[in-house]
Scaffold this active site. Structure first.
Site, PDB file in Angstrom:
ATOM      1  N   ARG A 204       0.845  -1.198   0.000  1.00 15.89           N
ATOM      2  CA  ARG A 204       0.000   0.000   0.000  1.00 15.89           C
ATOM      3  C   ARG A 204       0.883   1.252   0.000  1.00 15.89           C
ATOM      4  NH1 ARG A 204      -4.790   1.312   4.344  1.00 15.89           N
ATOM      5  NH2 ARG A 204      -3.084   1.200   5.864  1.00 15.89           N
TER       6      ARG A 204
ATOM      7  N   ASP B 131      -3.481   2.689  14.070  1.00 12.32           N
ATOM      8  CA  ASP B 131      -2.721   3.392  13.040  1.00 12.32           C
ATOM      9  C   ASP B 131      -3.285   4.803  12.906  1.00 12.32           C
ATOM     10  OD1 ASP B 131      -5.014   3.220  11.485  1.00 12.32           O
ATOM     11  OD2 ASP B 131      -4.175   1.841  10.014  1.00 12.32           O
TER      12      ASP B 131
END
Length: 567
Positions: free
Chosen positions: A182, A468
């Site tokens: 990603r 996150d």
């Protein structure tokens, strides 16, 4: 057709020069390191520069379109389906068939591109590992470059990690997960690399360097003739998907590989994107392998999109789960859209961390995971996400018990009733209450996450969850929304307004953080700096689009002061 690596540069001189050898117009301002130089080769940088030059104006225009959409929403407009693309939504077309290598994606593990994490994730028993340059990584120069080195070693199968503290060497098993990467979102710059006098686009650096160094090996070892594979974050519409498709086609052409080799799963984690899922697929139909429910960022985007709408205030974020009507509608429509177009519909994150010193709490946490995954597989998802290797077995059991030996549910669960979902279903106001504990949790989690991010960690264990950037973002925008509209904490009988208590809450939560982490760690950490940034963002008159854009300025370090490349 130009094969990568054939730009025609002469071999570098054997004379040692402590600067990167760069093509014209490229300036590296990050620290020089001989290991980094193996990634930042002249040809690799030329490839990144070619991508930047071809697509930068398209990217700038897409970012301007985001600003224009925000202006409309702030003036009272609502996101919705585009009448002009109705023919795409109603058309009978499919994406190209998915590669056999990724037919089975029952459980995917995610994590930053750190060396030990990569090995443990690939060995975890998950079907896929999504290696993250985005929300789970603090994008310091060191982290980004070491991440590229680590991925190159992983693709080549040579990656090892010597843990001296545990006297253990980590290496790959014979059977490993399939690797997806990603890159960062379109909005994030890479301020350590300048191209033609301006910072490079972060995602083009992440994608370009990884693709350049790994596409050939990956296709032979992991992709069974396809790949590399990617996850694409933070998109808001099909215009942005079209840019990615063009990037993929250019990369394939320059590498001399077949069109459609590169494959990507798109995260649907912004509110505008849920109305554009068919259109996003249509733009990426030669390169798509599905969509994913990025649910924390989706809730963050809900607040951000409706920042000018005082009638759409969120309750405590812990109450905004997948059983809320607007969240269930989003999930059902995603599954229906994916399966109608012949690709995977991936479920959301299980962020729990095993609690080894408390068996009762640990079992309660795992029961939450089982229930969440049971809901996903029954709804029709083809797979799910987990943040910790310790969750893989539990998640896999739930999906396998429901799916048997079938690798996915694309043909068996169609969710046709979701075609009746309306804009009102997708925008329905969430229900719930707001509490002092919700405010406190947002404050201390947001500050602690940001403190870790500023010191190089983007994936942070907090209160038995792996957090996150999405968690920090939702914490920030929720407090901002509550402050802006003078919300009353109505869920615990206090009846006080957030504006009257926020300053005191920040002080008390900072004291609690210091007690929990210890005075020494608190003193050495960047908790006070994080507190200043976080509270400034929460109390700003206008809402910043991303916390990490502001915080990024604190981690950019240029070496030396003027230039670090040989022009």
């Amino acid at each position: 057709m130009i094969g990568l690596g054939s730009y025609g540069y002469t071999a570098p001189s054997s004379k040692k020069i402590n600067a990167y050898d760069v093509p014209q117009g490229v300036d590296i301002r990050g620290r020089f390191d001989e290991e980094f130089a193996k990634i930042l080769t002249k040809d690799a940088l030329q490839f990144v520069a070619d991508l930047q030059r071809e697509f930068r104006n398209h990217i700038k225009y897409a970012m301007e379109c985001r600003k224009e959409a925000k202006r409309r929403y702030n003036e009272g407009a609502l996101p919705g389906f585009d009448p002009a693309t109705r023919y795409i939504r109603e058309g009978k077309w499919t994406c190209v068939p998915f590669p056999p290598a990724v037919a089975d994606r029952r459980v995917e593990i995610t994590g930053p591109v750190e060396r030990k994490m990569i090995i443990n994730a690939l060995n975890s028993g998950a079907k896929v590992f999504m290696a993250d340059f985005e929300d789970a990584l603090s994008p310091s120069w060191e982290n980004l470059m070491r991440g590229q080195i680590n991925l190159k070693d992983a693709v080549e199968g040579t990656i090892t990690f010597n843990d001296k503290a545990r006297n253990r060497v980590y290496k790959l098993n014979n059977e490993i997960a399939k690797l997806f990467v990603r890159p960062r979102g379109w909005h994030l710059p890479e301020a350590h690399i300048f191209i033609d006098g301006e910072p490079a686009t972060g995602c083009l650096v992440d994608f370009g360097l990884y693709f350049y160094h790994n596409y050939a090996t990956f296709r032979n070892t992991q992709g069974q003739g396809f790949g590399p594979f990617f996850y694409l974050p933070k998109m808001e519409n099909s215009r942005e998907a079209k840019i990615w498709n063009s990037v993929f086609e250019k990369a394939e052409k320059m590498a001399g590989i077949e069109k459609g080799s590169i494959r990507a799963t798109v995260l649907i984690e912004t509110l505008p994107a849920v109305f554009q899922m068919d259109e996003i697929f249509y733009e990426l139909r030669d390169h798509s392998v599905g969509l994913n429910c990025g649910r924390w960022d989706y809730i963050f985007s809900y607040v951000k999109t409706f920042q000018g709408h005082p009638d759409r205030l969120l309750p405590d974020r812990g109450q905004v789960g997948m059983t809320q009507h607007f969240m269930r509608s989003y999930s059902d429509l995603l599954i229906r859209t994916c399966h109608r177009r012949g690709v995977h519909a991936m479920g959301g994150m299980a962020a729990q961390i095993p609690i080894r010193d408390d068996p009762t709490a640990n079992e309660a946490a795992f029961e939450l995971v089982r229930k969440d995954k049971q809901r996903e597989v029954k709804a029709g998802h083809d797979g799910t996400w987990a943040a910790h290797p310790g969750l893989i077995k539990t998640c896999m059991e739930v999906f396998t018990n429901n799916m048997g030996n079938t690798p996915n549910q694309i043909e068996t669960v169609k969710r046709d009733y979701a075609s009746n979902l309306t804009e009102d279903d997708l925008l329905q106001r969430p229900r719930g209450v707001r509490t002092m504990e919700g405010l406190r949790l947002n404050t201390r989690v947001g500050i602690q996450y940001l403190a870790a991010w500023l010191t190089g960690s983007g994936s942070v264990p907090l209160y038995n969850l792996m957090e996150d950037a999405a968690t920090a973002e939702i914490s920030r925008v929720q407090i901002w929304q509550w402050l802006k509209y003078g919300v009353e904490l109505d869920g615990d009988g206090l009846g006080v307004r957030v504006n009257h208590v926020f300053g005191r809450v920040v002080e008390e939560e900072m004291a609690r953080i210091e007690r929990e982490v210890g005075k020494e760690k608190f003193k050495k950490g960047m908790y006070k700096e994080a507190c200043k940034i976080f509270t400034r963002q929460c109390t700003a008159s206008t809402l910043d689009d991303f916390l990490t854009l502001d915080a990024y300025n604190y981690i950019v370090i240029h070496h030396p002061k003027d230039v670090s490349s040989k022009l």
